[in-house]
Design a protein around this motif. Sequence first.
Motif, short mmCIF file in Angstrom:
data_model
loop_
_atom_site.label_atom_id
_atom_site.label_comp_id
_atom_site.label_asym_id
_atom_site.label_seq_id
_atom_site.Cartn_x
_atom_site.Cartn_y
_atom_site.Cartn_z
N ILE B 153 38.83 15.20 -39.80
CA ILE B 153 39.85 14.21 -39.46
C ILE B 153 39.44 13.59 -38.14
CG2 ILE B 153 42.27 13.81 -38.86
CD1 ILE B 153 42.97 16.27 -40.58
N GLU B 154 39.18 12.31 -38.13
CA GLU B 154 38.76 11.69 -36.87
C GLU B 154 39.98 11.38 -36.02
OE1 GLU B 154 35.91 8.21 -35.14
OE2 GLU B 154 35.50 9.03 -37.11
N LYS B 155 39.96 11.91 -34.80
CA LYS B 155 41.09 11.72 -33.88
C LYS B 155 40.75 10.56 -32.97
CE LYS B 155 43.44 14.14 -30.09
NZ LYS B 155 43.07 13.26 -28.98
N ASP B 156 41.70 9.66 -32.79
CA ASP B 156 41.52 8.68 -31.73
C ASP B 156 42.65 8.90 -30.74
OD1 ASP B 156 43.82 7.23 -32.44
OD2 ASP B 156 42.68 6.15 -33.96
N ASP B 157 42.64 8.13 -29.64
CA ASP B 157 43.61 8.45 -28.59
C ASP B 157 45.03 8.02 -28.93
OD1 ASP B 157 43.01 5.86 -28.39
OD2 ASP B 157 42.48 5.85 -26.27
N THR B 158 45.22 7.47 -30.12
CA THR B 158 46.59 7.12 -30.51
C THR B 158 47.10 8.03 -31.63
OG1 THR B 158 45.77 5.53 -32.10
CG2 THR B 158 46.27 4.69 -29.91
N SER B 159 46.25 8.92 -32.09
CA SER B 159 46.68 9.71 -33.25
C SER B 159 47.75 10.75 -32.86
CB SER B 159 45.49 10.40 -33.90
OG SER B 159 45.06 11.46 -33.11
N VAL B 160 48.60 11.02 -33.79
CA VAL B 160 49.71 11.94 -33.56
C VAL B 160 49.20 13.37 -33.75
CG1 VAL B 160 52.00 12.60 -34.39
CG2 VAL B 160 51.32 10.20 -34.37
N SER B 161 49.72 14.31 -32.95
CA SER B 161 49.31 15.70 -33.09
C SER B 161 49.60 16.19 -34.49
CB SER B 161 50.06 16.55 -32.08
OG SER B 161 49.84 16.06 -30.80
N LYS B 162 48.81 17.15 -34.92
CA LYS B 162 48.89 17.60 -36.32
C LYS B 162 49.92 18.71 -36.54
CE LYS B 162 45.70 14.94 -37.94
NZ LYS B 162 46.36 13.67 -38.00
N LEU B 258 48.78 25.71 -21.67
CA LEU B 258 49.46 25.94 -22.95
C LEU B 258 50.42 24.80 -23.29
CD1 LEU B 258 50.26 29.76 -22.70
CD2 LEU B 258 48.31 28.64 -23.75
N TRP B 259 50.83 24.05 -22.26
CA TRP B 259 51.75 22.92 -22.49
C TRP B 259 51.02 21.60 -22.69
CZ3 TRP B 259 56.68 23.40 -23.68
CH2 TRP B 259 57.33 24.60 -23.35
N HIS B 260 49.73 21.64 -22.49
CA HIS B 260 48.94 20.42 -22.52
C HIS B 260 49.09 19.66 -23.86
CE1 HIS B 260 45.57 17.97 -21.13
NE2 HIS B 260 45.10 18.02 -22.35
N ALA B 261 48.96 20.39 -24.97
CA ALA B 261 49.03 19.74 -26.28
C ALA B 261 50.42 19.15 -26.53
CB ALA B 261 48.68 20.73 -27.39
N TYR B 262 51.45 19.87 -26.10
CA TYR B 262 52.81 19.35 -26.28
C TYR B 262 53.01 18.10 -25.43
CZ TYR B 262 57.87 19.20 -26.80
OH TYR B 262 59.14 18.81 -27.10
N ALA B 263 52.45 18.12 -24.22
CA ALA B 263 52.58 16.95 -23.34
C ALA B 263 51.98 15.71 -23.98
CB ALA B 263 51.91 17.24 -22.00
N MET B 264 50.94 15.90 -24.76
CA MET B 264 50.28 14.75 -25.38
C MET B 264 50.93 14.34 -26.71
SD MET B 264 46.34 15.69 -24.62
CE MET B 264 45.62 14.11 -25.04
#
Lengths: 200, 380
Positions: B153-162, B258-264
């Motif tokens: 799955i190619e991620k770009d900087d606008t893609s929503v977390s999975k 650990l909060w990094h992914a949620y922040a994004m």
Amino acid sequence: MSSYFFDGCANTNAGQQQYSIFDPVYNRFVIVSDDCDALTKTIMLLSGKTQLYLVTVQQANNWDPNVIDNHCCENWGLSRLTGYNLFAFPETKKSLIIEPVPDLAPNTLPVSDIEKELKNFAFLSHSVIQHWANCQDWFLYEFYDYIDCPALLQEQKQLERQVYHAIYSAVNYIQAEAEVNALMSQAPGRFDNKKIWAQR
Amino acid sequence: MGTTVKPVFISRKVYDFLDSVQANKLDLYRRADFDFWTGSTYVSRARYGSQTIWDFATTQNFQPVLTVNNNITFNDATDARSLEILQIIKQQNRRLAIYWSGGIDSTVILASLIKNWQQNDLSMVDVVMTPSSYYENPMFYKKIIKKHNFNIIEKDDTSVSKFHTHVVTDGEPADKLWLVRNALNYATSLGYNQLKNSWQQEQTKLVDFFQCKFQTKSQCEQYFKLVANNILETGAPVDTVSDWFWWINFNWHWEGHLWHAYAMSQNKTPENLEIFKQRYHPWYNTKLYQQWSFSKEGKASKLFQSAVQYKWPAKVYINEVFDNRWFMNYKTKTGSPTRYASKSHRPGDIFPVAIFQDGTALTSDQPQEVKKFIRSCLLI
């Protein structure tokens, strides 16, 4: 010695500068050349193996025209590595350049087999890059990077990309060289790569 | 956001909203947590010690007793994690999304699954990557990811977390187990053999080294003292300069990562936080990995003699699956391109200034609320 060896000396009297590819992991110069563009592209082609940097060696205070060439550059490194961001993703061309240039310093540690292989990859890459730069009019060739190019040139550019990719993704030097030579023997359109490559 | 809900994570961008008096008061900590520790674009709770810089909420996370009495190996911790993750995806009956950057930490994940999972389990894996992942590790992509036919799955900087559709894992918070860029710069500058010296005897060198980031020598000394007091208070297993650099990461930056992914992620609501907690399993956030980081092997692995030995046990682990001399002999820290990291904000972007324990966020498009938050919640 690599069959793509060149001495890498710069004719400073004619205004040329001597540049080098620098390996920060082992603190050594990999190759030197007066062709800054070819070295920058070589860094890109080898970036799948390791992150290398460009140094204008001539700017070092203790540089001398007779001190460093491709026979001996692996015996030299930099006297200081502080103050440079050597462990970061290269976001711009400028981030690949180490400046200001510290003094050159001897590196007396033995050169490992993997470093020798990296040097062979660097010679091969440099030769391939110069081949594409020299075998046709550079302006048109660069120009058609930005504008849709005629079919004849498209075929040639496609081949160039395949050659670069062969070097970029190769694990083993001997296999990479064989793949490059096989690709170079193709001659799309009016470009006789085989002949020009053989005459290098 | 309720008034009693405490923050768990504050972005460096909060400083855009501070007045000069407030900013001056916080300068040392700003420098320490935001500027000095590259990659930490936010602050979170220190896990050990009584000193509080901000009034952060406590999150429920395993904190090991700081006693060096174990012989855990990196291999043990990694093999165990792959089996835990397999159990989680089976329990939740979801596919696994692995955020693969091409670096050492996330490549360990793929190597571990290949080593420990059956082929039909591997078909449950989606590899989320960017062009820079390929740039960083083209050989692994070509020889392993393609060979095992992982779905990409190619991620770009606008893609929503999975995490709305998958169980998600990534290479967080691996750097907190090791030495990272500042320690590499210290070793490059003063010699790798300096890492094994006693941190107490190297006070002068450490204080001098901080001058590359702090504004005055007095700030460097204050910062050294802050960390030293914490080590003495907590009884942290810190003997060498190498341990000293590790401890700053392990104590002050574990929670934040650990909060990094949620922040994004988008839509920060209490409901989404619950989903996130259920689905997001950062690979290195385990009891065994934490204990390993100050085990005999863990401490020894941080006393490397050259950049080649960077994260050596992890490179050896990957090499079991893919024999790659280039990776073993050259791979060090590369870092992620800023366009894929939270620190990169384009003008006009809305970003979270703070995240709260209930999952809500205070965003940069609410300047008055941010100022109110600064006045009421931050210890200044």
